[in-house]
Design an enzyme around this catalytic site. Structure first.
Site, PDB file in Angstrom:
ATOM      1  N   GLU A  61      11.202   1.544  -3.318  1.00  0.00           N
ATOM      2  CA  GLU A  61      10.515   1.381  -2.041  1.00  0.00           C
ATOM      3  C   GLU A  61      10.348  -0.071  -1.607  1.00  0.00           C
ATOM      4  O   GLU A  61      10.043  -0.330  -0.447  1.00  0.00           O
ATOM      5  CB  GLU A  61       9.133   2.035  -2.110  1.00  0.00           C
ATOM      6  CG  GLU A  61       9.181   3.532  -2.315  1.00  0.00           C
ATOM      7  CD  GLU A  61       7.796   4.160  -2.371  1.00  0.00           C
ATOM      8  OE1 GLU A  61       6.800   3.464  -2.084  1.00  0.00           O
ATOM      9  OE2 GLU A  61       7.714   5.348  -2.713  1.00  0.00           O
ATOM     10  N   GLU A  63      -1.955   1.337  -5.317  1.00  0.00           N
ATOM     11  CA  GLU A  63      -0.660   1.073  -4.696  1.00  0.00           C
ATOM     12  C   GLU A  63      -0.275  -0.404  -4.775  1.00  0.00           C
ATOM     13  O   GLU A  63       0.884  -0.737  -4.999  1.00  0.00           O
ATOM     14  CB  GLU A  63      -0.648   1.556  -3.244  1.00  0.00           C
ATOM     15  CG  GLU A  63      -0.575   3.060  -3.103  1.00  0.00           C
ATOM     16  CD  GLU A  63       0.821   3.612  -3.358  1.00  0.00           C
ATOM     17  OE1 GLU A  63       1.789   2.841  -3.457  1.00  0.00           O
ATOM     18  OE2 GLU A  63       0.945   4.841  -3.452  1.00  0.00           O
ATOM     19  N   GLY A  66       0.829  -1.194   0.000  1.00  0.00           N
ATOM     20  CA  GLY A  66       0.000   0.000   0.000  1.00  0.00           C
ATOM     21  C   GLY A  66       0.861   1.239   0.000  1.00  0.00           C
ATOM     22  O   GLY A  66       2.083   1.167  -0.094  1.00  0.00           O
ATOM     23  N   GLU A 108       3.139  -1.529  -6.565  1.00  0.00           N
ATOM     24  CA  GLU A 108       4.185  -2.200  -5.781  1.00  0.00           C
ATOM     25  C   GLU A 108       4.385  -3.658  -6.152  1.00  0.00           C
ATOM     26  O   GLU A 108       5.484  -4.184  -6.021  1.00  0.00           O
ATOM     27  CB  GLU A 108       3.877  -2.109  -4.280  1.00  0.00           C
ATOM     28  CG  GLU A 108       4.010  -0.730  -3.726  1.00  0.00           C
ATOM     29  CD  GLU A 108       3.780  -0.677  -2.234  1.00  0.00           C
ATOM     30  OE1 GLU A 108       3.619  -1.739  -1.583  1.00  0.00           O
ATOM     31  OE2 GLU A 108       3.760   0.447  -1.692  1.00  0.00           O
ATOM     32  N   SER A 164      -3.501   3.466  13.923  1.00  0.00           N
ATOM     33  CA  SER A 164      -2.708   4.683  14.049  1.00  0.00           C
ATOM     34  C   SER A 164      -1.407   4.335  14.759  1.00  0.00           C
ATOM     35  O   SER A 164      -1.408   3.592  15.746  1.00  0.00           O
ATOM     36  CB  SER A 164      -3.504   5.710  14.869  1.00  0.00           C
ATOM     37  OG  SER A 164      -2.729   6.845  15.116  1.00  0.00           O
TER      38      SER A 164
END
Length: 134
Positions: free
Chosen positions: A109, A58, A42, A62, A78
């Site tokens: 990434e 995403e 993601g 990816e 969170s």
């Protein structure tokens, strides 16, 4: 005082036909807290983009995979990292639809991508909120 940094990240828990979950390995050598750790595929939600669309986009960027989101109601997590960066993680459950795992378009990434059983994930070095059933 510097402005706090906050990211909204949409990702997917992707299941294949064998019940395995796809994880990607993070490439960020400048940050030992996240580098070389496994995570859900993601990324950042773009301005004016729905998080569900972000997750689908995403995952494709990816991993090269096409996925189907199974519920419009995501799980929300969170986490604040030691450097003060706050991440709101929007997680959708998804099924693999088509494609072969291919990280070649996201080597900046992503170091790797593999399918794991839930029990295998519990033994991996992961980013926060990646382990199922935490």
């Amino acid at each position: 005082m510097p402005q706090p940094i906050q990211y909204f990240v949409a990702c997917a828990v992707i299941f294949n036909k064998d019940g395995k979950i796809l994880l990607t390995k993070r490439n960020n050598p400048g940050n030992s807290e996240v580098h070389n750790k496994w995570q859900l595929p993601g990324g950042s939600v773009d301005n004016a983009e729905h998080p569900m669309d972000s997750a689908i986009r995403e995952v494709k960027e990816e991993t090269g995979l096409i996925v189907q989101i199974l519920s419009k109601r995501p799980f929300i997590f969170s986490h604040t990292f030691s450097d003060g960066v706050h991440v709101v993680l929007i997680v959708y459950k998804a099924n693999y639809v088509s494609g072969e795992v291919d990280i070649s378009q996201d080597l900046d990434e992503t170091l790797d991508a593999k399918w794991f059983s839930p029990s295998e994930i519990s033994n991996l070095p992961t980013l926060p909120e990646t382990k199922i059933g935490r």
